[in-house]
Each structure stands twice: as structure tokens, then as C-alpha cells.
Design a protein around this motif. Structure first.
Motif, PDB file in Angstrom:
ATOM      1  N   LEU A  23       0.816  -1.216   0.000  1.00  0.00           N
ATOM      2  CA  LEU A  23       0.000   0.000   0.000  1.00  0.00           C
ATOM      3  C   LEU A  23       0.850   1.266   0.000  1.00  0.00           C
ATOM      4  N   CYS A  24       1.971   1.243   0.699  1.00  0.00           N
ATOM      5  CA  CYS A  24       2.866   2.409   0.674  1.00  0.00           C
ATOM      6  C   CYS A  24       3.373   2.662  -0.738  1.00  0.00           C
ATOM      7  N   ARG A  25       3.791   1.624  -1.400  1.00  0.00           N
ATOM      8  CA  ARG A  25       4.304   1.776  -2.767  1.00  0.00           C
ATOM      9  C   ARG A  25       3.193   2.178  -3.729  1.00  0.00           C
ATOM     10  N   LYS A  26       2.043   1.583  -3.584  1.00  0.00           N
ATOM     11  CA  LYS A  26       0.911   1.897  -4.461  1.00  0.00           C
ATOM     12  C   LYS A  26       0.495   3.363  -4.331  1.00  0.00           C
ATOM     13  N   ASN A  27       0.569   3.890  -3.108  1.00  0.00           N
ATOM     14  CA  ASN A  27       0.117   5.259  -2.833  1.00  0.00           C
ATOM     15  C   ASN A  27       1.264   6.255  -2.710  1.00  0.00           C
ATOM     16  N   CYS A  33       5.317   5.370  10.397  1.00  0.00           N
ATOM     17  CA  CYS A  33       5.628   4.921  11.758  1.00  0.00           C
ATOM     18  C   CYS A  33       4.661   3.796  12.076  1.00  0.00           C
ATOM     19  N   ILE A  34       5.175   2.747  12.665  1.00  0.00           N
ATOM     20  CA  ILE A  34       4.328   1.590  12.959  1.00  0.00           C
ATOM     21  C   ILE A  34       4.602   1.112  14.387  1.00  0.00           C
ATOM     22  N   PRO A  35       3.538   0.859  15.150  1.00  0.00           N
ATOM     23  CA  PRO A  35       3.741   0.339  16.517  1.00  0.00           C
ATOM     24  C   PRO A  35       4.024  -1.161  16.483  1.00  0.00           C
ATOM     25  N   PHE A  57      11.253  -5.594   6.864  1.00  0.00           N
ATOM     26  CA  PHE A  57      11.548  -4.205   6.538  1.00  0.00           C
ATOM     27  C   PHE A  57      13.024  -3.897   6.335  1.00  0.00           C
ATOM     28  N   PHE A  58      13.922  -4.816   6.685  1.00  0.00           N
ATOM     29  CA  PHE A  58      15.357  -4.546   6.673  1.00  0.00           C
ATOM     30  C   PHE A  58      15.862  -4.081   5.306  1.00  0.00           C
ATOM     31  N   ILE A  63      11.108   3.226   1.389  1.00  0.00           N
ATOM     32  CA  ILE A  63      10.174   3.696   2.413  1.00  0.00           C
ATOM     33  C   ILE A  63      10.950   3.827   3.724  1.00  0.00           C
ATOM     34  N   ASP A  64      10.839   4.992   4.356  1.00  0.00           N
ATOM     35  CA  ASP A  64      11.456   5.204   5.662  1.00  0.00           C
ATOM     36  C   ASP A  64      10.490   4.658   6.718  1.00  0.00           C
ATOM     37  N   ILE A  65      10.872   3.581   7.369  1.00  0.00           N
ATOM     38  CA  ILE A  65       9.986   2.914   8.336  1.00  0.00           C
ATOM     39  C   ILE A  65      10.554   3.078   9.743  1.00  0.00           C
ATOM     40  N   LYS A  66       9.761   3.677  10.587  1.00  0.00           N
ATOM     41  CA  LYS A  66      10.141   3.854  11.987  1.00  0.00           C
ATOM     42  C   LYS A  66       9.234   2.985  12.846  1.00  0.00           C
ATOM     43  N   ILE A  67       9.821   2.289  13.810  1.00  0.00           N
ATOM     44  CA  ILE A  67       9.081   1.421  14.715  1.00  0.00           C
ATOM     45  C   ILE A  67       8.891   2.154  16.034  1.00  0.00           C
ATOM     46  N   ILE A  68       7.658   2.215  16.511  1.00  0.00           N
ATOM     47  CA  ILE A  68       7.333   2.855  17.779  1.00  0.00           C
ATOM     48  C   ILE A  68       7.314   1.794  18.870  1.00  0.00           C
ATOM     49  N   ILE A  69       8.146   1.999  19.897  1.00  0.00           N
ATOM     50  CA  ILE A  69       8.201   1.076  21.027  1.00  0.00           C
ATOM     51  C   ILE A  69       7.806   1.829  22.291  1.00  0.00           C
TER      52      ILE A  69
END
Length: 71
Positions: A23-27, A33-35, A57-58, A63-69
Motif C-alpha cells: 500500500l505504501c508503494r501503491k500510494n 511509523c508503525i507500533p 523491513f530490513f 520507504i522510511d519505516i520507523k518502529i514505535i516502542i
């Protein structure tokens, strides 16, 4: 995560990651950011979800992907 409030499965997290990338690539989304999905009510272990995220995701460079902890 078939129904809210039920236990999550690792297989579901794998599918969500694939769908999220698609979906990120499509849009043309460049940053998200993802929890830690499934770690609250879903009862998955944080280390297991982080391992799935690392696997999925490695190698994603577009896409810049940030993980929320939550601590």
C-alpha cells in the motif's frame, strides 16, 4: 487479529507487513511509523514482532519505516 480483543498470530503480522509495503508503494508513501502490532491485547512477545519487522523491513530502501516502542 480477526476480531478486536482476540489473540494475535505471527502469520497475521507477516501479512500486515506485506500489505503495508504494498500500500505504501501503491500510494507513493515515503515514510511511516508503525507500533509493535499484536503486542498489547494480542499477547505477542515484543521480541517476536521485532524479529518479523526486521525480516520484512530490513531491505526496504524506498520507504522510511520507523518502529514505535512504548516503554
Amino acid at each position: 487479529m480477526t476480531y478486536p480483543g482476540t489473540f494475535s498470530k505471527k502469520e497475521t503480522i507477516y501479512k500486515i507487513c506485506d500489505n503495508l509495503i504494498y500500500l505504501c508503494r501503491k500510494n507513493d508513501v515515503k515514510s511511516i511509523c508503525i507500533p509493535l502490532l499484536g503486542c498489547g491485547v494480542g499477547k505477542l512477545e515484543e521480541k517476536d514482532v521485532l524479529e518479523i519487522f526486521k525480516e520484512k523491513f530490513f531491505r526496504i530502501e524506498d520507504i522510511d519505516i520507523k518502529i514505535i516502542i512504548n516503554t
